[in-house]
Design a protein around this motif. Structure first.
Motif: not given
Ligand SMILES: [Zn+2]
Length: 334
Positions: A4-11, A60-80
Motif C-alpha cells: 500500500p502507499d498512503l502518502h503520495r502527491h499527484l504533483g 523541495y516544494l518549488t518543484v511541486h509548483h512547477l509540476v502543478e502548473a503543468l499538470q493543470a493543463e491536462d490533468i487526466p494525462y498525468f493522473t492516468h
C-alpha cells in the motif's frame, strides 16, 4: 508481494520523463509547456531540476509548483500515467493519491472561476485514475497553509460531496494569509462532522511544528517523525487516539531533515514501544529518482537496520489497516 502507499502527491507522482514527453509534444500548443521548453533546453536540464540537491523543504516544494502548473493543463494525462505506473513498476495495489484541486486549475483565470472549476478537476482526476491494472485508488484533497479559511473550507465541502474522496489533508509551506490555529481546528472539525477522515503534514522537518491541539481531530499524520524524535511524551496520546504516522524516508534525505536513514531507528523503536502505528510511504517518488519507489523505501529501512527484513510484512499490513477506504479483499498482507 504488493504494497500500500498512503502518502503520495499527484504533483510528485509523475516521472520527469512523462512530464518532458508531454512538454515536447504539446509545447507549441500550451502556455505552460512553452514556458518550460524555453526554460529547459534538454531533458537532462529538466531532469536535473528534479534530481538536484535541495536546500530545505521550501526549496523541495518549488518543484511541486512547477509540476502543478503543468499538470493543470491536462490533468487526466498525468493522473492516468501516475496510477498505472504505481501498479506496474512498484507493485502498489492500494494507493491514496492526494492533491490540491485549486492548484490544478489554470492560474491565468480569475479566483472565482478557479474555485468553480475545482469540482470538475477532481472529477477528472478520479476518472483518469481508473485503469485495468490491479490497483485500488482512493483520493485525499489537500488544503493549503497559504489559502484563506474560506478557500480551504470550499475544499472540505468538495471533499465531502465527492464519494471517492476519503479524507482531507493540510499541506504546503508556512506562509502569511493562511488560517490561524483556531481556524485550522474549525476546518478539521467541519471535515470530521461531514464524515471525512483526516491527516495533516505535521512535524516533518521542524521539531516545533507539532500542534497538539489538532491531535484529537486527526486519524493520521503526514510524517510526524519529529514527534517521536523530540516530543516522545506525546506518543501515548497518539497511540490512544490510534493516530498512524505516514513515514516517507527518502523525503527526509532530500530535504536535509536527516543526514542518514538510520536516524529513523528511534522513530520506529519509540513508536513500536508506545503502540503507535507507522505506515511507510513515498510522498513524491518522481522527485527521488529510481530510489524513490516504495520497494526501495522498505529496502532502505532494512539496510539501515531501522527494522528487520521480516518486519516488512508488519509495516505493509499496518498500511492496509490504516487505509482510509475499505481495501478490497485479496489485496492485504495476511
Ligand atoms: Zn507529503
Amino acid at each position: 508481494m504488493n504494497f500500500p502507499d498512503l502518502h503520495r502527491h499527484l504533483g510528485g507522482a509523475t516521472h520527469p520523463r512523462i512530464l518532458w514527453g508531454y512538454i515536447t509534444r504539446h509545447g507549441i500548443h500550451t502556455a505552460e509547456s512553452a514556458r518550460l521548453q524555453a526554460r529547459f533546453a534538454t531533458y537532462e536540464d529538466f531532469k536535473h531540476e528534479f534530481d538536484r540537491p535541495f536546500k530545505d523543504l521550501d526549496d523541495y516544494l518549488t518543484v511541486h509548483h512547477l509540476v502543478e502548473a503543468l499538470q493543470a493543463e491536462d490533468i487526466p494525462y498525468f493522473t492516468h500515467r501516475a496510477v498505472r505506473g504505481a501498479a506496474v513498476f512498484e507493485s502498489v495495489d492500494y494507493l491514496e493519491l492526494r492533491f490540491n484541486p485549486y492548484k490544478r486549475t489554470p492560474a491565468s483565470l480569475p479566483d472565482a472561476e478557479r474555485r468553480a472549476l475545482m469540482g470538475e478537476v477532481t472529477r477528472q482526476v478520479i476518472l483518469a485514475a481508473r485503469t485495468e491494472f490491479p490497483i485500488q485508488t482512493a483520493f485525499i484533497l489537500c488544503m493549503d497553509r497559504g489559502f484563506t479559511p474560506q478557500l480551504n473550507r470550499a475544499i472540505v465541502e468538495l471533499a465531502a460531496q465527492t464519494p471517492e474522496v476519503v479524507a482531507i489533508d493540510l499541506a504546503g509551506p508556512y506562509q502569511p494569509g493562511g488560517p490561524t490555529p483556531s481556524e485550522w481546528r474549525e476546518l478539521y472539525e467541519a471535515a470530521k462532522a461531514k464524515g471525512l477522515k483526516t491527516t495533516a503534514h505535521l512535524a516533518e522537518s521542524d521539531p516545533e511544528d507539532v500542534h497538539p491541539q489538532l491531535l484529537p481531530l486527526l486519524d493520521r499524520i503526514g510524517h510526524g517523525i519529529q514527534i517521536a524524535l523530540h516530543h516522545a511524551e506525546l506518543l501515548p496520546e497518539l497511540a490512544e487516539r490510534r493516530i498512524c504516522l505516514e513515514v516517507c524516508p527518502m523525503t527526509y534525505l532530500r530535504t536535509n531533515t536527516l543526514r542518514d536513514i538510520a536516524e529513523l531507528r528511534p522513530v520506529f523503536e519509540r513508536c513500536q514501544h508506545a503502540g503507535v502505528e507507522i505506515t511507510v510511504a513515498t510522498d513524491n517518488p518522481a522527485l527521488h529518482g529510481e530510489v524513490g519507489k516504495i520497494v526501495n523505501e522498505y529496502e532502505r529501512l532494512v539496510r539501515a537496520d531501522v527494522f528487520h527484513f521480516n518486519d516488512i510484512l508488519h509495516y505493509a499490513a499496518a498500511g492496509y489497516r490504516a487505509a482510509f477506504s475499505k481495501v478490497e479483499s485479496g489485496l492485504t498482507v495476511k
